[in-house]
Write a protein that holds these residues in place. Sequence first.
Motif, mmCIF file in Angstrom:
data_model
loop_
_atom_site.group_PDB
_atom_site.id
_atom_site.type_symbol
_atom_site.label_atom_id
_atom_site.label_comp_id
_atom_site.label_asym_id
_atom_site.label_seq_id
_atom_site.Cartn_x
_atom_site.Cartn_y
_atom_site.Cartn_z
ATOM 1 N N ALA A 56 0.827 -1.210 0.000
ATOM 2 C CA ALA A 56 0.000 0.000 0.000
ATOM 3 C C ALA A 56 0.862 1.262 0.000
ATOM 4 C CB ALA A 56 -0.929 -0.012 1.213
ATOM 5 N N ILE A 57 1.962 1.236 0.735
ATOM 6 C CA ILE A 57 2.880 2.386 0.742
ATOM 7 C C ILE A 57 3.442 2.616 -0.650
ATOM 8 C CG2 ILE A 57 5.138 3.186 1.567
ATOM 9 C CD1 ILE A 57 4.475 1.823 4.253
ATOM 10 N N ALA A 58 3.855 1.536 -1.301
ATOM 11 C CA ALA A 58 4.407 1.644 -2.655
ATOM 12 C C ALA A 58 3.372 2.206 -3.630
ATOM 13 C CB ALA A 58 4.897 0.279 -3.129
ATOM 14 N N TYR A 59 2.156 1.707 -3.517
ATOM 15 C CA TYR A 59 1.108 2.071 -4.480
ATOM 16 C C TYR A 59 0.583 3.484 -4.251
ATOM 17 C CZ TYR A 59 -3.063 1.568 -7.393
ATOM 18 O OH TYR A 59 -4.021 1.738 -8.358
ATOM 19 N N PHE A 60 0.259 3.825 -3.017
ATOM 20 C CA PHE A 60 -0.392 5.102 -2.756
ATOM 21 C C PHE A 60 0.583 6.251 -2.507
ATOM 22 C CE2 PHE A 60 -3.712 2.034 -1.446
ATOM 23 C CZ PHE A 60 -4.733 2.467 -2.285
ATOM 24 N N ILE A 61 1.675 5.982 -1.795
ATOM 25 C CA ILE A 61 2.610 7.063 -1.444
ATOM 26 C C ILE A 61 3.696 7.225 -2.497
ATOM 27 C CG2 ILE A 61 4.340 7.828 0.234
ATOM 28 C CD1 ILE A 61 2.639 6.625 2.432
ATOM 29 N N GLU A 62 4.290 6.099 -2.917
ATOM 30 C CA GLU A 62 5.377 6.172 -3.903
ATOM 31 C C GLU A 62 4.870 6.086 -5.330
ATOM 32 O OE1 GLU A 62 9.221 4.393 -1.741
ATOM 33 O OE2 GLU A 62 7.620 2.909 -1.931
ATOM 34 N N GLU A 63 3.561 5.829 -5.492
ATOM 35 C CA GLU A 63 2.892 5.784 -6.801
ATOM 36 C C GLU A 63 3.502 4.760 -7.742
ATOM 37 O OE1 GLU A 63 2.756 9.880 -8.127
ATOM 38 O OE2 GLU A 63 1.024 10.289 -6.845
ATOM 39 N N GLU A 64 3.833 3.602 -7.187
ATOM 40 C CA GLU A 64 4.296 2.483 -7.992
ATOM 41 C C GLU A 64 3.087 1.761 -8.599
ATOM 42 O OE1 GLU A 64 7.303 1.885 -8.701
ATOM 43 O OE2 GLU A 64 8.543 2.799 -7.139
ATOM 44 N N ASP A 65 3.347 0.907 -9.610
ATOM 45 C CA ASP A 65 2.236 0.177 -10.222
ATOM 46 C C ASP A 65 1.859 -1.045 -9.380
ATOM 47 O OD1 ASP A 65 4.126 -1.862 -10.803
ATOM 48 O OD2 ASP A 65 4.545 -0.985 -12.762
ATOM 49 N N ILE A 66 0.776 -1.700 -9.756
ATOM 50 C CA ILE A 66 0.253 -2.809 -8.966
ATOM 51 C C ILE A 66 1.197 -4.006 -8.969
ATOM 52 C CG2 ILE A 66 -1.087 -3.943 -10.791
ATOM 53 C CD1 ILE A 66 -2.248 -3.280 -7.164
ATOM 54 N N GLU A 67 1.940 -4.205 -10.054
ATOM 55 C CA GLU A 67 2.868 -5.341 -10.119
ATOM 56 C C GLU A 67 4.016 -5.157 -9.124
ATOM 57 O OE1 GLU A 67 2.343 -8.157 -11.689
ATOM 58 O OE2 GLU A 67 0.413 -7.282 -12.293
ATOM 59 N N THR A 68 4.527 -3.927 -9.042
ATOM 60 C CA THR A 68 5.568 -3.640 -8.046
ATOM 61 C C THR A 68 5.024 -3.838 -6.641
ATOM 62 O OG1 THR A 68 6.597 -2.014 -9.525
ATOM 63 C CG2 THR A 68 7.161 -1.884 -7.187
ATOM 64 N N SER A 69 3.798 -3.438 -6.440
ATOM 65 C CA SER A 69 3.173 -3.609 -5.131
ATOM 66 C C SER A 69 3.027 -5.079 -4.770
ATOM 67 C CB SER A 69 1.796 -2.918 -5.115
ATOM 68 O OG SER A 69 1.933 -1.541 -5.369
ATOM 69 N N LYS A 70 2.713 -5.906 -5.762
ATOM 70 C CA LYS A 70 2.594 -7.346 -5.516
ATOM 71 C C LYS A 70 3.926 -7.934 -5.062
ATOM 72 C CE LYS A 70 -1.229 -8.438 -8.664
ATOM 73 N NZ LYS A 70 -1.638 -9.160 -9.887
ATOM 74 N N GLU A 71 5.011 -7.480 -5.679
ATOM 75 C CA GLU A 71 6.339 -7.973 -5.289
ATOM 76 C C GLU A 71 6.662 -7.574 -3.854
ATOM 77 O OE1 GLU A 71 8.518 -10.003 -6.843
ATOM 78 O OE2 GLU A 71 6.815 -10.272 -8.210
ATOM 79 N N LEU A 72 6.292 -6.359 -3.482
ATOM 80 C CA LEU A 72 6.543 -5.914 -2.112
ATOM 81 C C LEU A 72 5.670 -6.660 -1.116
ATOM 82 C CD1 LEU A 72 7.017 -2.106 -2.713
ATOM 83 C CD2 LEU A 72 8.688 -3.668 -1.743
ATOM 84 N N LEU A 73 4.493 -7.068 -1.544
ATOM 85 C CA LEU A 73 3.651 -7.904 -0.684
ATOM 86 C C LEU A 73 4.377 -9.202 -0.347
ATOM 87 C CD1 LEU A 73 0.967 -8.853 0.612
ATOM 88 C CD2 LEU A 73 0.249 -9.590 -1.673
ATOM 89 N N LYS A 74 4.955 -9.836 -1.352
ATOM 90 C CA LYS A 74 5.692 -11.085 -1.136
ATOM 91 C C LYS A 74 6.917 -10.865 -0.246
ATOM 92 C CE LYS A 74 4.384 -12.888 -5.705
ATOM 93 N NZ LYS A 74 4.908 -13.286 -7.049
ATOM 94 N N LYS A 75 7.681 -9.808 -0.545
ATOM 95 C CA LYS A 75 8.880 -9.519 0.249
ATOM 96 C C LYS A 75 8.517 -9.215 1.694
ATOM 97 C CE LYS A 75 11.641 -7.715 -3.607
ATOM 98 N NZ LYS A 75 12.318 -6.515 -4.175
ATOM 99 N N GLY A 76 7.420 -8.476 1.880
ATOM 100 C CA GLY A 76 6.994 -8.134 3.220
ATOM 101 C C GLY A 76 6.599 -9.354 4.032
ATOM 102 N N LYS A 77 5.901 -10.284 3.407
ATOM 103 C CA LYS A 77 5.513 -11.523 4.104
ATOM 104 C C LYS A 77 6.744 -12.304 4.527
ATOM 105 C CE LYS A 77 2.615 -13.092 0.951
ATOM 106 N NZ LYS A 77 1.608 -13.967 0.301
ATOM 107 N N ARG A 78 7.718 -12.390 3.613
ATOM 108 C CA ARG A 78 8.958 -13.134 3.926
ATOM 109 C C ARG A 78 9.713 -12.456 5.065
ATOM 110 N NH1 ARG A 78 9.500 -13.594 -1.809
ATOM 111 N NH2 ARG A 78 11.033 -11.909 -1.803
ATOM 112 N N LYS A 79 9.812 -11.137 4.992
ATOM 113 C CA LYS A 79 10.547 -10.405 6.033
ATOM 114 C C LYS A 79 9.889 -10.574 7.392
ATOM 115 C CE LYS A 79 12.054 -5.763 7.416
ATOM 116 N NZ LYS A 79 13.263 -6.322 8.055
#
Length: 416
Positions: free
Chosen positions: A385-408
Amino acid sequence: MDNSKTEDLNFLLQYIKEQIDKLPITQSKKDKMLEKLLMVHQMTIDAREPRIALVGRRGSGKSSLINALYGSEKQYVSSIKSGTGRGKWLWFPSEDDKKIRLLDSRGLGESEKPTEEFNESNPMDEMKRTVSEELPDVFLFLIKAKETDARIEEDLNELKDLREYVKDEFNYDVPVICVVTQVDEVDPPHYKQVPLDKNVKKAKNIQDAVVLMEKRFEEHEIPLLSTIPVCSYIDFDEDGNIDYDMRWNIDRLANYLIESLPNEAKLKAAKATRVISVKKKFALSIVGIIASISGGIGTQPIPVADLPFITALQGLMVVIIAFIAGKEINTKIAAEFIAALGINIGVAFLVREGVRAAVKFIPGGGNIVSGTVAGGVTFGLGLAAIAYFIEEEDIETSKELLKKGKRKYNEDNSAE
């Protein structure tokens, strides 16, 4: 937030509180979760505009600093001119767009007598009256880097007097941040490249100014949150977009400023700032709180920790992050964002029926979620959500951060 958003958020927070009360965990764990939920309540339902008191002599760079932090060119213009009162509360950027409450003063130590009538017998009493009307959350004491060796004893004595008055009368110890401004002007003046401290000589002179101010505050027994040197030089085009940016250390100041504020003033302060890194940092603090609550259900699967409970937490988090980003958003759009990421935890039902209906939908059994899974998904969703709404990244980038966040999250909590 407007009334409709507040109503939805209040409903979500109350629902989450009720579910925490039902969890089959120890009361001490419940209390920790409820304490964190209270912080979220203070930051959202109780949210108000920050009240910042600017103290500094004329020319110390108050307008430039506020514009660099929060606005655009010429949005903030001090009403405190020669011959007018000692201090007034103003709305920034305007009465029609109320984002920040500013108390502006000409400089506590300036001795010339204003022509405007005072309500009190002397300037200091007038300042105390003004402060009494609206207690400042923080004092920003501004001093030009090339004037740190000038006579400012009277300013500091009156600042100390003002802080002690607030503490005695209202039991509030107002934090102080000393801001050393216009550091680009210190020797060598020809070096104007950011970062300004990359030049060894300029870096030393900047640090000398900081050390001198810290010494002055110590001598006057005024506790400091921090002393921060800044350059606020920034130009905007006709549309209000940044045209030339020589800001330096503004993000550091913004971080200290927001951290010094009461919980109820943090959210709107973060939303108002133009500094993306500060918005992101504050949003990460929200993500940490929500993920901690979500993960606090325990390491063992607990049936009562059902899908609507997790959905409510995640929807709440996304709405807050979007608000920080300055987006117009509601819980339905938040749910659609969650669904777009491929998270299928009752989201379709939430989108179709709305928040109030969704949280009443309690599965009769199954759909059991462990604390680790719930916390990991929530943390990953927060990063997305931070990537998408604040940094204005696309949904695919946001999906990758979702995966990384879960792992972290799983890695950080696997040893616990």
